[in-house]
Write a protein that holds these residues in place. Structure first.
Motif, PDB file in Angstrom:
ATOM      1  N   ALA A 177       0.841  -1.204   0.000  1.00  0.00           N
ATOM      2  CA  ALA A 177       0.000   0.000   0.000  1.00  0.00           C
ATOM      3  C   ALA A 177       0.872   1.248   0.000  1.00  0.00           C
ATOM      4  N   ALA A 178       1.922   1.228   0.804  1.00  0.00           N
ATOM      5  CA  ALA A 178       2.844   2.361   0.832  1.00  0.00           C
ATOM      6  C   ALA A 178       3.549   2.513  -0.513  1.00  0.00           C
ATOM      7  N   ALA A 179       3.882   1.378  -1.128  1.00  0.00           N
ATOM      8  CA  ALA A 179       4.569   1.426  -2.418  1.00  0.00           C
ATOM      9  C   ALA A 179       3.681   2.026  -3.496  1.00  0.00           C
ATOM     10  N   VAL A 180       2.387   1.631  -3.498  1.00  0.00           N
ATOM     11  CA  VAL A 180       1.496   2.150  -4.538  1.00  0.00           C
ATOM     12  C   VAL A 180       1.257   3.644  -4.351  1.00  0.00           C
ATOM     13  N   LEU A 181       0.999   4.062  -3.127  1.00  0.00           N
ATOM     14  CA  LEU A 181       0.743   5.480  -2.894  1.00  0.00           C
ATOM     15  C   LEU A 181       2.009   6.305  -3.093  1.00  0.00           C
ATOM     16  N   GLY A 182       3.150   5.740  -2.704  1.00  0.00           N
ATOM     17  CA  GLY A 182       4.406   6.440  -2.926  1.00  0.00           C
ATOM     18  C   GLY A 182       4.708   6.602  -4.400  1.00  0.00           C
ATOM     19  N   ALA A 183       4.469   5.516  -5.176  1.00  0.00           N
ATOM     20  CA  ALA A 183       4.694   5.581  -6.621  1.00  0.00           C
ATOM     21  C   ALA A 183       3.742   6.575  -7.273  1.00  0.00           C
ATOM     22  N   LEU A 184       2.480   6.533  -6.835  1.00  0.00           N
ATOM     23  CA  LEU A 184       1.474   7.437  -7.406  1.00  0.00           C
ATOM     24  C   LEU A 184       1.805   8.894  -7.097  1.00  0.00           C
ATOM     25  N   LEU A 185       2.073   9.175  -5.825  1.00  0.00           N
ATOM     26  CA  LEU A 185       2.387  10.547  -5.444  1.00  0.00           C
ATOM     27  C   LEU A 185       3.738  10.977  -5.999  1.00  0.00           C
ATOM     28  N   GLY A 186       4.680  10.017  -6.124  1.00  0.00           N
ATOM     29  CA  GLY A 186       5.981  10.346  -6.689  1.00  0.00           C
ATOM     30  C   GLY A 186       5.856  10.887  -8.094  1.00  0.00           C
ATOM     31  N   GLY A 187       5.087  10.181  -8.940  1.00  0.00           N
ATOM     32  CA  GLY A 187       4.889  10.650 -10.306  1.00  0.00           C
ATOM     33  C   GLY A 187       4.133  11.965 -10.362  1.00  0.00           C
ATOM     34  N   PHE A 188       3.063  12.069  -9.564  1.00  0.00           N
ATOM     35  CA  PHE A 188       2.265  13.297  -9.566  1.00  0.00           C
ATOM     36  C   PHE A 188       3.041  14.481  -9.002  1.00  0.00           C
ATOM     37  N   SER A 189       3.814  14.244  -7.940  1.00  0.00           N
ATOM     38  CA  SER A 189       4.522  15.353  -7.300  1.00  0.00           C
ATOM     39  C   SER A 189       5.622  15.913  -8.201  1.00  0.00           C
ATOM     40  N   ILE A 190       6.228  15.055  -9.039  1.00  0.00           N
ATOM     41  CA  ILE A 190       7.181  15.568 -10.034  1.00  0.00           C
ATOM     42  C   ILE A 190       6.466  16.543 -10.965  1.00  0.00           C
ATOM     43  N   HIS A 191       5.252  16.163 -11.333  1.00  0.00           N
ATOM     44  CA  HIS A 191       4.453  16.999 -12.231  1.00  0.00           C
ATOM     45  C   HIS A 191       3.989  18.280 -11.532  1.00  0.00           C
ATOM     46  N   TRP A 192       3.602  18.151 -10.241  1.00  0.00           N
ATOM     47  CA  TRP A 192       3.018  19.290  -9.526  1.00  0.00           C
ATOM     48  C   TRP A 192       4.054  20.277  -8.991  1.00  0.00           C
ATOM     49  N   MET A 193       5.110  19.761  -8.367  1.00  0.00           N
ATOM     50  CA  MET A 193       6.021  20.679  -7.687  1.00  0.00           C
ATOM     51  C   MET A 193       7.492  20.463  -8.002  1.00  0.00           C
ATOM     52  N   GLY A 194       7.790  19.567  -8.945  1.00  0.00           N
ATOM     53  CA  GLY A 194       9.168  19.395  -9.375  1.00  0.00           C
ATOM     54  C   GLY A 194       9.951  18.426  -8.512  1.00  0.00           C
ATOM     55  N   VAL A 195      11.120  18.046  -8.997  1.00  0.00           N
ATOM     56  CA  VAL A 195      11.952  17.046  -8.329  1.00  0.00           C
ATOM     57  C   VAL A 195      12.494  17.517  -6.976  1.00  0.00           C
ATOM     58  N   PRO A 196      13.075  18.734  -6.868  1.00  0.00           N
ATOM     59  CA  PRO A 196      13.671  19.141  -5.582  1.00  0.00           C
ATOM     60  C   PRO A 196      12.683  19.136  -4.415  1.00  0.00           C
ATOM     61  N   LYS A 197      11.504  19.707  -4.606  1.00  0.00           N
ATOM     62  CA  LYS A 197      10.525  19.754  -3.517  1.00  0.00           C
ATOM     63  C   LYS A 197      10.008  18.361  -3.169  1.00  0.00           C
ATOM     64  N   THR A 198       9.915  17.502  -4.177  1.00  0.00           N
ATOM     65  CA  THR A 198       9.492  16.125  -3.917  1.00  0.00           C
ATOM     66  C   THR A 198      10.499  15.415  -3.016  1.00  0.00           C
ATOM     67  N   LEU A 199      11.781  15.593  -3.304  1.00  0.00           N
ATOM     68  CA  LEU A 199      12.823  14.971  -2.487  1.00  0.00           C
ATOM     69  C   LEU A 199      12.874  15.561  -1.075  1.00  0.00           C
ATOM     70  N   CYS A 200      12.535  16.838  -0.940  1.00  0.00           N
ATOM     71  CA  CYS A 200      12.453  17.448   0.387  1.00  0.00           C
ATOM     72  C   CYS A 200      11.325  16.810   1.187  1.00  0.00           C
ATOM     73  N   LEU A 201      10.195  16.572   0.527  1.00  0.00           N
ATOM     74  CA  LEU A 201       9.065  15.908   1.176  1.00  0.00           C
ATOM     75  C   LEU A 201       9.452  14.506   1.633  1.00  0.00           C
ATOM     76  N   ILE A 202      10.225  13.799   0.818  1.00  0.00           N
ATOM     77  CA  ILE A 202      10.666  12.452   1.165  1.00  0.00           C
ATOM     78  C   ILE A 202      11.531  12.483   2.428  1.00  0.00           C
ATOM     79  N   PHE A 203      12.429  13.448   2.522  1.00  0.00           N
ATOM     80  CA  PHE A 203      13.278  13.580   3.708  1.00  0.00           C
ATOM     81  C   PHE A 203      12.424  13.785   4.966  1.00  0.00           C
ATOM     82  N   ILE A 204      11.381  14.581   4.856  1.00  0.00           N
ATOM     83  CA  ILE A 204      10.479  14.825   5.988  1.00  0.00           C
ATOM     84  C   ILE A 204       9.771  13.530   6.394  1.00  0.00           C
ATOM     85  N   LEU A 205       9.300  12.760   5.408  1.00  0.00           N
ATOM     86  CA  LEU A 205       8.598  11.508   5.698  1.00  0.00           C
ATOM     87  C   LEU A 205       9.508  10.500   6.409  1.00  0.00           C
TER      88      LEU A 205
END
Length: 421
Positions: free
Chosen positions: A160-188
C-alpha cells in the motif's frame, strides 16, 4: 483468537505502530525510487543508465546480506531499525541537495550522476539491514499463532505504501518538481524515525551471542539450503523477478512509447502495487495455506503472462490493466512466500534466513533492473519486456516439473499445529 479472524494481528497495538512506521518509511522510499529513475532518465535519455541504478544497489545489498543477517540476530531489533532509518534520512537529504541549483549549479551531468549512484550504493548497504531487521521484529511483536495473518498485513502495508508512494511520486514531479518532492521524502523518513521509538525494545532470543561470524553464517545458509520448500520458493521468486520485472523500464514506456508523461508514469507504477494490495487483502479472508505450492506456481505463471501482455500493448489503459493483474498475481506469491518463511524459521535465525531471502529475492529486483536496462539497450524496451515474461513462464514450468516438494507444498498442517488443533 479464531483462525479465521482476518484482523487478528491488528488487535495488537504495538503491531499497528509497527505498520505505521513501515508505511511511512516505504512510502518515502517508493517515492524516492520513482524520482531517481525519472531524474536519471531525464538527464541521460538512455535506458542503460536506469539499469545501472539497480546495479549500484545490488552490489552492497548482495555482498553485505549475510553479514547483516548475523548482526541482526545478535542485536536488539528496535534500536537497529531506528539506526537504519536515521542513516536512510541522510541519503534522502543528499539526494535533495543534488537537485538544488544552489548546490550543483556548476556541476556537469556526469558528476551529478556519479553522486546519485554513490547515494544509491549507500542505500543498497542499508537495504541489506532493513529486510532482516523488519522480518525479525514482526516475530517479536505478535504471537506465533498469528504469524500468517501478521505476514499478510505487513506485506499489504508495504505494498500500500509502495502504490501510494509511486502514485504521489509521479504526480509530485508533475506538480512541484523534483527538488521539492525529495524534500518531502526527507520529511517523511524523519517522521518514520520518530515513530520507531513508540515500539518497545525487544529481547534478543539468540542463545549464541558472540558466536563467530563465519560459523553463524554457515548455520543460516545451511538451514535454507536444507529446506526444499523454502529453497524452492526463493529460487522461483528470484528468477521470476529477475526476468519478469518491468519497473525499471516504466519511465521509458511512459516517456517514449505510451507518451503519457510524469502523470501517466505515476499511474503505471501505482497500478502494479494496487493489484498487489487487492490480492493481499483478499488473502486475509481466503487463506492460501492449502495447496500453497501449486498456488505459488500458478500465480507466478500468471504474472509472466501479464508481463508479456504489457510488452505487447500500445494502449495506455490496456497497459495499466496488465500491470494491475501482474501486481495481483505477484501479491499472492509474496504472501505465500512470507508465510512459509515465518512458519518454518526458528526465532534465533530469523535475521540470517531473511538475509538469505534478500539475496535471492530482494537483490534480484536490482539485478533485474540492470538486466532490463541492458536488454532494452540491446534489443529495445518492448522486446526486453516480452523476453522477460517469456523467461518467467519457462522458469515456472521447469521448476514446477522438477521440484516435487514445492509443487506438493501444503501449509495447513503447520498452521493447525501452531494453533493447537
Amino acid at each position: 483468537m479464531a483462525r479465521t479472524d482476518p484482523y487478528a494481528a491488528l488487535r495488537i497495538k504495538e503491531f499497528n505502530i509497527f505498520l505505521l512506521v513501515r508505511f511511512v518509511l516505504v512510502f518515502g522510499w517508493s517515492m524516492q525510487f520513482i524520482v531517481i529513475e525519472w531524474e536519471v532518465y531525464s538527464l541521460t535519455k538512455d535506458p542503460l543508465y536506469l539499469g545501472l541504478i539497480g546495479l549500484m544497489e545490488i552490489i552492497p545489498a548482495f555482498t553485505m546480506a549475510l553479514f547483516a543477517g548475523h548482526i541482526v540476530d545478535q542485536k536488539e531489533k528496535r534500536d537497529l531499525l531506528a539506526l537504519c532509518i536515521a542513516a536512510f534520512s541522510l541519503m534522502s537529504l543528499g539526494l535533495f541537495l543534488l537537485t538544488s541549483d544552489k548546490i550543483v549549479g556548476d556541476w556537469n551531468t556526469q558528476s551529478i550522476l556519479y553522486a546519485i549512484y554513490a547515494l544509491v550504493f549507500f542505500g543498497g548497504f542499508l537495504r541489506s539491514f532493513f529486510g532482516p531487521t523488519i522480518f525479525s521484529l514482526v516475530a517479536l511483536i505478535v504471537p506465533k499463532k498469528i504469524y500468517p495473518n501478521a505476514a499478510t498485513w505487513s506485506t499489504s502495508t508495504w505494498k500500500a505504501a509502495a502504490v501510494l508512494g509511486a502514485l504521489l511520486g509521479g504526480f509530485s514531479i508533475h506538480w512541484m518538481g523534483v527538488p521539492k518532492t525529495l524534500c518531502l521524502i526527507f520529511i517523511l523518513v524523519s517522521i518514520s524515525f520518530g515513530l520507531t521509538f513508540l515500539i518497545k525494545k525487544k529481547p534478543i532470543l539468540n542463545p549464541k551471542i558472540g558466536e563467530p561470524v563465519k560459523e553463524s553464517l554457515k548455520v543460516g545458509v545451511r538451514f535454507v539450503f536444507s529446506d526444499k520448500a523454502i529453497l524452492g520458493a526463493l529460487t522461483l521468486d528470484m528468477i521470476a523477478v529477475l526476468f519478469g520485472g518491468t519497473v525499471a523500464l516504466l519511465s521509458v514506456f511512459a516517456q517514449d512509447i505510451l507518451e503519457v508523461g510524469s502523470k501517466g508514469f505515476g499511474i503505471l507504477n501505482a497500478s502494479i502495487s494496487l493489484g498487489s494490495i487487492f490480492s493481499m487483502f483478499m488473502t486475509t479472508y481466503m487463506p492460501i495455506s492449502r495447496n500453497a505450492g501449486k498456488k505459488l506456481l500458478a500465480t507466478i505463471f500468471g504474472f509472466g503472462l501479464c508481463i508479456i501482455a504489457f510488452g505487447l500493448s500500445n494502449s495506455f489503459w490496456v497497459s495499466v490493466v496488465a500491470l494491475f493483474l501482474s501486481g495481483a498475481t505477484d501479491g499472492v506469491s509474496m504472501v505465500i512466500r512470507q508465510t512459509i518463511l515465518q512458519l518454518k524459521t526458528p526465532d534465533d535465525m530469523r535475521g540470517r534466513v531473511s538475509a538469505v531471502n534478500s539475496m535471492f529475492v530482494g537483490s534480484s529486483n536490482e539485478l533485474g533492473a540492470f538486466e532490463s536496462g541492458l536488454a532494452a539497450k540491446l534489443i529495445g524496451p518492448v522486446a526486453a519486456v516480452i523476453f522477460g515474461g517469456t523467461m518467467t513462464l519457462i522458469t515456472v514450468t521447469t521448476i514446477g516439473a522438477k521440484n516435487h516438494t514445492l509443487r506438493n507444498l501444503d501449509l495447513t498442517k503447520e498452521i493447525e499445529a501452531i494453533e493447537g488443533k
